[in-house]
Design an enzyme around this catalytic site. Structure first.
Site, mmCIF file in Angstrom:
data_model
loop_
_atom_site.group_PDB
_atom_site.id
_atom_site.type_symbol
_atom_site.label_atom_id
_atom_site.label_comp_id
_atom_site.label_asym_id
_atom_site.label_seq_id
_atom_site.Cartn_x
_atom_site.Cartn_y
_atom_site.Cartn_z
ATOM 1 N N TYR A 48 0.842 -1.196 0.000
ATOM 2 C CA TYR A 48 0.000 0.000 0.000
ATOM 3 C C TYR A 48 0.877 1.244 0.000
ATOM 4 O O TYR A 48 1.802 1.353 0.820
ATOM 5 C CB TYR A 48 -0.892 -0.017 1.243
ATOM 6 N N ASP A 63 0.866 15.336 6.036
ATOM 7 C CA ASP A 63 -0.246 14.930 5.180
ATOM 8 C C ASP A 63 -1.398 15.901 5.397
ATOM 9 O O ASP A 63 -2.362 15.620 6.101
ATOM 10 C CB ASP A 63 -0.651 13.498 5.538
ATOM 11 N N ASP A 90 -3.069 5.538 -2.063
ATOM 12 C CA ASP A 90 -3.882 6.630 -1.556
ATOM 13 C C ASP A 90 -4.001 7.683 -2.657
ATOM 14 O O ASP A 90 -3.000 8.137 -3.203
ATOM 15 C CB ASP A 90 -3.192 7.210 -0.317
ATOM 16 N N ASP A 92 -5.994 10.493 -2.045
ATOM 17 C CA ASP A 92 -6.520 11.672 -1.350
ATOM 18 C C ASP A 92 -7.960 11.972 -1.809
ATOM 19 O O ASP A 92 -8.777 11.080 -1.885
ATOM 20 C CB ASP A 92 -5.598 12.868 -1.562
ATOM 21 N N HIS A 117 -7.708 4.335 -3.242
ATOM 22 C CA HIS A 117 -8.877 4.787 -2.490
ATOM 23 C C HIS A 117 -9.041 6.289 -2.622
ATOM 24 O O HIS A 117 -8.070 7.049 -2.734
ATOM 25 C CB HIS A 117 -8.849 4.326 -1.031
ATOM 26 N N GLU A 119 -11.249 9.651 -1.108
ATOM 27 C CA GLU A 119 -11.939 10.074 0.106
ATOM 28 C C GLU A 119 -12.854 11.263 -0.145
ATOM 29 O O GLU A 119 -12.767 11.933 -1.180
ATOM 30 C CB GLU A 119 -10.916 10.413 1.188
ATOM 31 N N CYS A 127 -4.528 14.091 7.215
ATOM 32 C CA CYS A 127 -4.504 12.710 7.677
ATOM 33 C C CYS A 127 -5.808 12.359 8.383
ATOM 34 O O CYS A 127 -6.322 13.143 9.187
ATOM 35 C CB CYS A 127 -3.317 12.507 8.622
ATOM 36 N N ARG A 164 -13.463 5.802 0.485
ATOM 37 C CA ARG A 164 -13.156 6.184 1.867
ATOM 38 C C ARG A 164 -14.024 7.364 2.299
ATOM 39 O O ARG A 164 -14.122 8.359 1.577
ATOM 40 C CB ARG A 164 -11.671 6.547 1.982
ATOM 41 N N GLU A 196 -13.135 5.582 7.655
ATOM 42 C CA GLU A 196 -11.905 5.990 8.328
ATOM 43 C C GLU A 196 -12.165 6.345 9.792
ATOM 44 O O GLU A 196 -13.148 7.003 10.132
ATOM 45 C CB GLU A 196 -11.286 7.195 7.602
ATOM 46 N N ASN A 218 -8.374 0.409 8.103
ATOM 47 C CA ASN A 218 -7.094 1.082 8.291
ATOM 48 C C ASN A 218 -6.684 0.920 9.753
ATOM 49 O O ASN A 218 -7.189 1.618 10.632
ATOM 50 C CB ASN A 218 -7.240 2.569 7.931
#
Length: 321
Positions: A48, A63, A90, A92, A117, A119, A127, A164, A196, A218
């Protein structure tokens, strides 16, 4: 490195097969090509790419939405090219609205990834285990996933899309809202749902019970730690451990730097003693110089091998050895 040794199967196809065969599929996080190769060498069937790790490794910055699509996709491409196992990355927020998401999915698929993923945070994001997050409204979140799904279907239907939602830990957020969004995003085309930041086992159990599709977990930050058996009993499909290798790297480098500062350069010699029996202690072998020599023997004129005669330094093994 791959260097002609890639698996003859699309990364998304491999990732989907692994998810069918292993429940849960445990995927540790990397932050660059080197750390991805270490994880592959350790025997993990998938890796990942951490967004947090990418931002800190590439930019030295937190992040907090400071990295761009160009930088993140570049890191993803380099990681995917360095290993034979599929990479989940990721992405974002998709780096903008639904139109930006189209390009993000295109770039990620063309980078050779197995999945990503996306989000529902407001940009600039942060983060998922740091306070102060905000999320876009339901319609925008669903529209972005619809755009991601349509793009994936056009380019590579095997590419894995993970939805996400950060709504549980966002300002005014609730688990009810997170579960609603997870299900809506699955209906919009996502393959797995990623809620998340559940804060305790009761919340995880409810997510696994009420989300109407495979659950992506996660295991970091504020979220509970579980054994493989516990996750299997809950029906979790995939679990990532995104930042542990990054934290281990930070601590190991700092400790060695302090030893060199305090003891002088002889500390490097003392460190080398620890490498003697380590599986990755020979950096030259790990880097792939044996593979380079094998390719030279396969594709370059025989006289090329003369450069090894009477030389000093690490001697790469021949293919027949």
């Amino acid at each position: 490195m791959r260097l002609g040794q890639a698996i003859p199967e699309r990364p998304g196809t491999t990732l989907r097969r692994l998810m069918r065969e292993q429940a849960p599929l445990i995927v540790p996080g990397c932050y660059n090509a080197l750390s991805a190769r270490v994880l592959e060498e350790a025997g993990f069937p998938a890796v990942y790419m951490s967004g947090y790790g990418s931002s800190l490794a590439l930019l030295g910055l937190p992040d907090a939405g400071l990295s761009t699509l160009t930088e993140t996709a570049m890191n993803a491409r380099l990681i995917a090219a360095a290993v034979k196992v599929p990479v989940i990355a990721d992405a974002d927020t998709g780096f903008g609205n639904a139109i930006n998401v189209v390009r993000t999915v295109e770039e990620y698929i063309r980078s050779g990834l197995g999945g990503m993923h996306l989000e529902d945070q407001v940009a600039p994001k942060r983060c998922g285990h740091v306070a102060g997050r905000e999320v876009v409204d339901r319609a925008e979140a669903v529209g972005k996933m619809r755009a991601a799904h349509a793009t994936r279907q056009a380019l590579d239907p095997e590419f894995v899309l993970i939805a996400r939602t950060d709504s549980r830990g966002a300002h005014g957020g609730s688990l009810d809202e997170a579960i609603w969004r997870a299900n809506a995003l699955l209906e919009a085309g996502a393959d797995l749902a990623f809620v998340e930041g559940p804060k305790d086992m009761a919340e995880i159990e409810r997510v696994c019970r009420e989300v109407k599709g495979p659950v992506f977990y996660n295991m970091t930050g504020i979220s509970p730690r579980m054994t493989r058996e516990q996750m299997a009993s809950l029906g979790i499909a995939v679990t990532i451990l995104p930042g542990v290798t990054m934290r281990a790297s930070i601590i190991a480098m700092y400790d060695l730097a302090v030893a060199i500062r305090d003891k002088g350069p002889i500390a490097e010699a003392e460190f080398n003693k620890k490498l003697a029996d380590h599986p990755l202690g020979n950096t030259h072998e790990f880097a792939g110089f044996d593979r380079i020599r094998a390719l030279e023997e396969a594709f370059l004129p025989p006289e090329t091998a003369r450069k090894y005669e009477g030389t000093l330094g690490h001697m790469p093994r021949r293919a027949a050895e």
